[in-house]
Design a protein around this motif. Structure first.
Motif, PDB file in Angstrom:
ATOM      1  N   ILE A 167       5.062  -5.069  -3.711  1.00  0.00           N
ATOM      2  CA  ILE A 167       5.264  -4.793  -5.143  1.00  0.00           C
ATOM      3  C   ILE A 167       6.287  -5.747  -5.729  1.00  0.00           C
ATOM      4  O   ILE A 167       6.118  -6.255  -6.846  1.00  0.00           O
ATOM      5  N   ALA A 168       7.370  -6.010  -4.981  1.00  0.00           N
ATOM      6  CA  ALA A 168       8.385  -6.947  -5.463  1.00  0.00           C
ATOM      7  C   ALA A 168       7.775  -8.333  -5.673  1.00  0.00           C
ATOM      8  O   ALA A 168       8.064  -9.014  -6.676  1.00  0.00           O
ATOM      9  N   ASN A 169       6.921  -8.757  -4.761  1.00  0.00           N
ATOM     10  CA  ASN A 169       6.247 -10.050  -4.898  1.00  0.00           C
ATOM     11  C   ASN A 169       5.287 -10.048  -6.078  1.00  0.00           C
ATOM     12  O   ASN A 169       5.175 -11.051  -6.814  1.00  0.00           O
ATOM     13  N   TYR A 170       4.610  -8.920  -6.292  1.00  0.00           N
ATOM     14  CA  TYR A 170       3.697  -8.792  -7.435  1.00  0.00           C
ATOM     15  C   TYR A 170       4.465  -8.933  -8.751  1.00  0.00           C
ATOM     16  O   TYR A 170       4.007  -9.606  -9.682  1.00  0.00           O
ATOM     17  N   ILE A 171       5.626  -8.313  -8.847  1.00  0.00           N
ATOM     18  CA  ILE A 171       6.455  -8.426 -10.055  1.00  0.00           C
ATOM     19  C   ILE A 171       6.863  -9.880 -10.275  1.00  0.00           C
ATOM     20  O   ILE A 171       6.816 -10.394 -11.401  1.00  0.00           O
ATOM     21  N   ARG A 172       7.259 -10.551  -9.196  1.00  0.00           N
ATOM     22  CA  ARG A 172       7.707 -11.937  -9.305  1.00  0.00           C
ATOM     23  C   ARG A 172       6.564 -12.867  -9.727  1.00  0.00           C
ATOM     24  O   ARG A 172       6.782 -13.840 -10.466  1.00  0.00           O
ATOM     25  N   GLN A 173       5.354 -12.559  -9.280  1.00  0.00           N
ATOM     26  CA  GLN A 173       4.203 -13.381  -9.633  1.00  0.00           C
ATOM     27  C   GLN A 173       3.735 -13.139 -11.066  1.00  0.00           C
ATOM     28  O   GLN A 173       3.056 -13.992 -11.646  1.00  0.00           O
ATOM     29  N   PRO A 175       5.791 -12.145 -14.079  1.00  0.00           N
ATOM     30  CA  PRO A 175       7.021 -11.786 -14.791  1.00  0.00           C
ATOM     31  C   PRO A 175       6.798 -11.429 -16.255  1.00  0.00           C
ATOM     32  O   PRO A 175       7.613 -10.727 -16.856  1.00  0.00           O
ATOM     33  N   GLY A 176       5.712 -11.898 -16.835  1.00  0.00           N
ATOM     34  CA  GLY A 176       5.467 -11.634 -18.244  1.00  0.00           C
ATOM     35  C   GLY A 176       4.752 -10.337 -18.522  1.00  0.00           C
ATOM     36  O   GLY A 176       4.556  -9.958 -19.686  1.00  0.00           O
ATOM     37  N   VAL A 177       4.348  -9.623 -17.490  1.00  0.00           N
ATOM     38  CA  VAL A 177       3.635  -8.352 -17.665  1.00  0.00           C
ATOM     39  C   VAL A 177       4.649  -7.226 -17.863  1.00  0.00           C
ATOM     40  O   VAL A 177       5.615  -7.125 -17.105  1.00  0.00           O
ATOM     41  N   PRO A 178       4.457  -6.366 -18.857  1.00  0.00           N
ATOM     42  CA  PRO A 178       5.380  -5.229 -19.066  1.00  0.00           C
ATOM     43  C   PRO A 178       5.100  -4.119 -18.058  1.00  0.00           C
ATOM     44  O   PRO A 178       4.453  -3.120 -18.364  1.00  0.00           O
ATOM     45  N   HIS A 179       5.573  -4.303 -16.843  1.00  0.00           N
ATOM     46  CA  HIS A 179       5.297  -3.354 -15.766  1.00  0.00           C
ATOM     47  C   HIS A 179       5.896  -1.980 -16.058  1.00  0.00           C
ATOM     48  O   HIS A 179       7.036  -1.874 -16.503  1.00  0.00           O
ATOM     49  N   ARG A 180       5.134  -0.951 -15.769  1.00  0.00           N
ATOM     50  CA  ARG A 180       5.634   0.419 -15.832  1.00  0.00           C
ATOM     51  C   ARG A 180       5.886   0.906 -14.411  1.00  0.00           C
ATOM     52  O   ARG A 180       5.083   0.646 -13.511  1.00  0.00           O
ATOM     53  N   VAL A 181       7.012   1.606 -14.220  1.00  0.00           N
ATOM     54  CA  VAL A 181       7.346   2.115 -12.893  1.00  0.00           C
ATOM     55  C   VAL A 181       6.219   2.991 -12.357  1.00  0.00           C
ATOM     56  O   VAL A 181       5.872   2.938 -11.174  1.00  0.00           O
ATOM     57  N   GLU A 182       5.626   3.787 -13.237  1.00  0.00           N
ATOM     58  CA  GLU A 182       4.544   4.678 -12.811  1.00  0.00           C
ATOM     59  C   GLU A 182       3.360   3.891 -12.248  1.00  0.00           C
ATOM     60  O   GLU A 182       2.761   4.291 -11.236  1.00  0.00           O
ATOM     61  N   MET A 186       2.095   3.818  -8.359  1.00  0.00           N
ATOM     62  CA  MET A 186       0.703   4.131  -8.034  1.00  0.00           C
ATOM     63  C   MET A 186       0.113   3.021  -7.160  1.00  0.00           C
ATOM     64  O   MET A 186      -0.653   3.291  -6.231  1.00  0.00           O
ATOM     65  N   ARG A 187       0.486   1.795  -7.451  1.00  0.00           N
ATOM     66  CA  ARG A 187      -0.008   0.672  -6.658  1.00  0.00           C
ATOM     67  C   ARG A 187       0.467   0.789  -5.203  1.00  0.00           C
ATOM     68  O   ARG A 187      -0.251   0.421  -4.270  1.00  0.00           O
ATOM     69  N   ALA A 188       1.686   1.332  -5.018  1.00  0.00           N
ATOM     70  CA  ALA A 188       2.238   1.524  -3.679  1.00  0.00           C
ATOM     71  C   ALA A 188       1.839   2.867  -3.077  1.00  0.00           C
ATOM     72  O   ALA A 188       2.208   3.167  -1.952  1.00  0.00           O
ATOM     73  N   GLN A 189       1.116   3.673  -3.847  1.00  0.00           N
ATOM     74  CA  GLN A 189       0.676   5.006  -3.419  1.00  0.00           C
ATOM     75  C   GLN A 189       1.871   5.908  -3.109  1.00  0.00           C
ATOM     76  O   GLN A 189       1.898   6.636  -2.114  1.00  0.00           O
ATOM     77  N   LEU A 190       2.863   5.854  -4.012  1.00  0.00           N
ATOM     78  CA  LEU A 190       4.067   6.677  -3.892  1.00  0.00           C
ATOM     79  C   LEU A 190       4.333   7.359  -5.218  1.00  0.00           C
ATOM     80  O   LEU A 190       3.849   6.926  -6.264  1.00  0.00           O
ATOM     81  N   SER A 191       5.138   8.416  -5.192  1.00  0.00           N
ATOM     82  CA  SER A 191       5.559   9.037  -6.437  1.00  0.00           C
ATOM     83  C   SER A 191       6.555   8.102  -7.123  1.00  0.00           C
ATOM     84  O   SER A 191       7.266   7.339  -6.448  1.00  0.00           O
TER      85      SER A 191
END
Length: 261
Positions: A167-173, A175-182, A186-191
């Motif tokens: 997920i950290a690598n996905y965020i770095r790749q 950077p311009g996407v307004p990522h939501r924690v939720e 979900m991508r990590a299959q965690l709450s």
């Protein structure tokens, strides 16, 4: 001890949670242990000998001594042991007996059961013996799981580590996407809550801080090497307000974005 009913546990009068005195020492036994003894260390430092083998003990150290065992122990007077011991026996033979020693990583549930067992008899609770037998059975199951599932726990831990770093690598790749924690959780299959806790534990920054720093680092690169002006960089990284971008950039770098070019 999964092959015996809770009613098969024989409760003995020797049990307590104690803070050992500075001069405390468990003398080497001349006769072997006559019954089972659940021995758990809450805190402190010491050394325990069991059938000729020596163990450094501290918080989370847990022993299940068996009939026939020889034991002795000492501790560090500056860091005295705080421990719970529970003597008991079992009617009949049993095929599933926990290992004699382990260090528990997840201690909350086990420590609750230990404390509950001792409290039952301190206040002479109604049906104390019946509940105590159930608690002993639960604690034996808990120990058997700890003995039998370390490989599964390690595998799960490795999978979690990989998921967080992915997920950290996905965020770095992106950077311009307004990522939501939720969405990231979900991508990590965690709450979302557990994801946020583990992300900070593994990455060293909160999710929000990591997203901002990643975006600002990308902005520095674009300003210095891509020939883009401040407005173009802010737009490329999802900032709708160039003034907000400039303030955040300076907050994290100490410089205005216009100074980079």
């Amino acid at each position: 001890m999964l092959d015996v009913a809770p009613s098969s546990f024989v409760l003995l009068s020797a049990f307590a949670k104690i803070v050992c005195e500075p001069g405390w020492k468990w003398q080497k036994r001349e006769k072997p242990m006559a019954n089972y003894d659940l021995f758990y260390v809450w805190s402190g430092e010491g050394e325990l000998e069991l059938n000729g083998a020596f163990y450094e003990v501290g918080a989370g150290s847990c022993f299940l001594f068996r009939p026939g065992d020889f034991t002795s122990a000492t501790h560090n007077p500056q860091k005295p042991l705080v421990l719970t011991y529970i003597h008991f026996d079992v009617n009949g033979s049993t095929a599933f007996v926990p290992n004699r020693y382990r260090v528990l990583d997840e201690t909350v549930d086990f420590e609750y059961m230990l404390s509950r067992y001792v409290r039952l008899f301190l206040v002479k609770t109604f049906a104390a013996e019946e509940e105590a037998r159930l608690l002993l059975n639960q604690m034996m199951i808990h120990l058997l799981r700890a003995d039998r599932e370390p490989a599964l726990e390690k595998k799960a831990s490795n999978q979690l580590t990989e998921a967080i770093h992915e997920i950290a690598n996905y965020i770095r790749q992106h950077p311009g996407v307004p990522h939501r924690v939720e969405d990231l959780a979900m991508r990590a299959q965690l709450s979302p809550r557990y994801f946020s806790i583990k992300f900070k534990e593994f990455i060293g920054q909160s999710v929000q801080t990591y997203m901002i720093r990643t975006r600002i680092e990308r902005a520095q690169h674009l300003l210095a090497h891509a020939g883009m002006n401040v407005t173009e960089v802010a737009d490329a990284l999802g900032y709708r307000d160039i003034f907000f971008f400039s303030r955040q950039f300076k907050q994290y770098t100490g410089r205005n974005p216009s100074e980079i070019r």
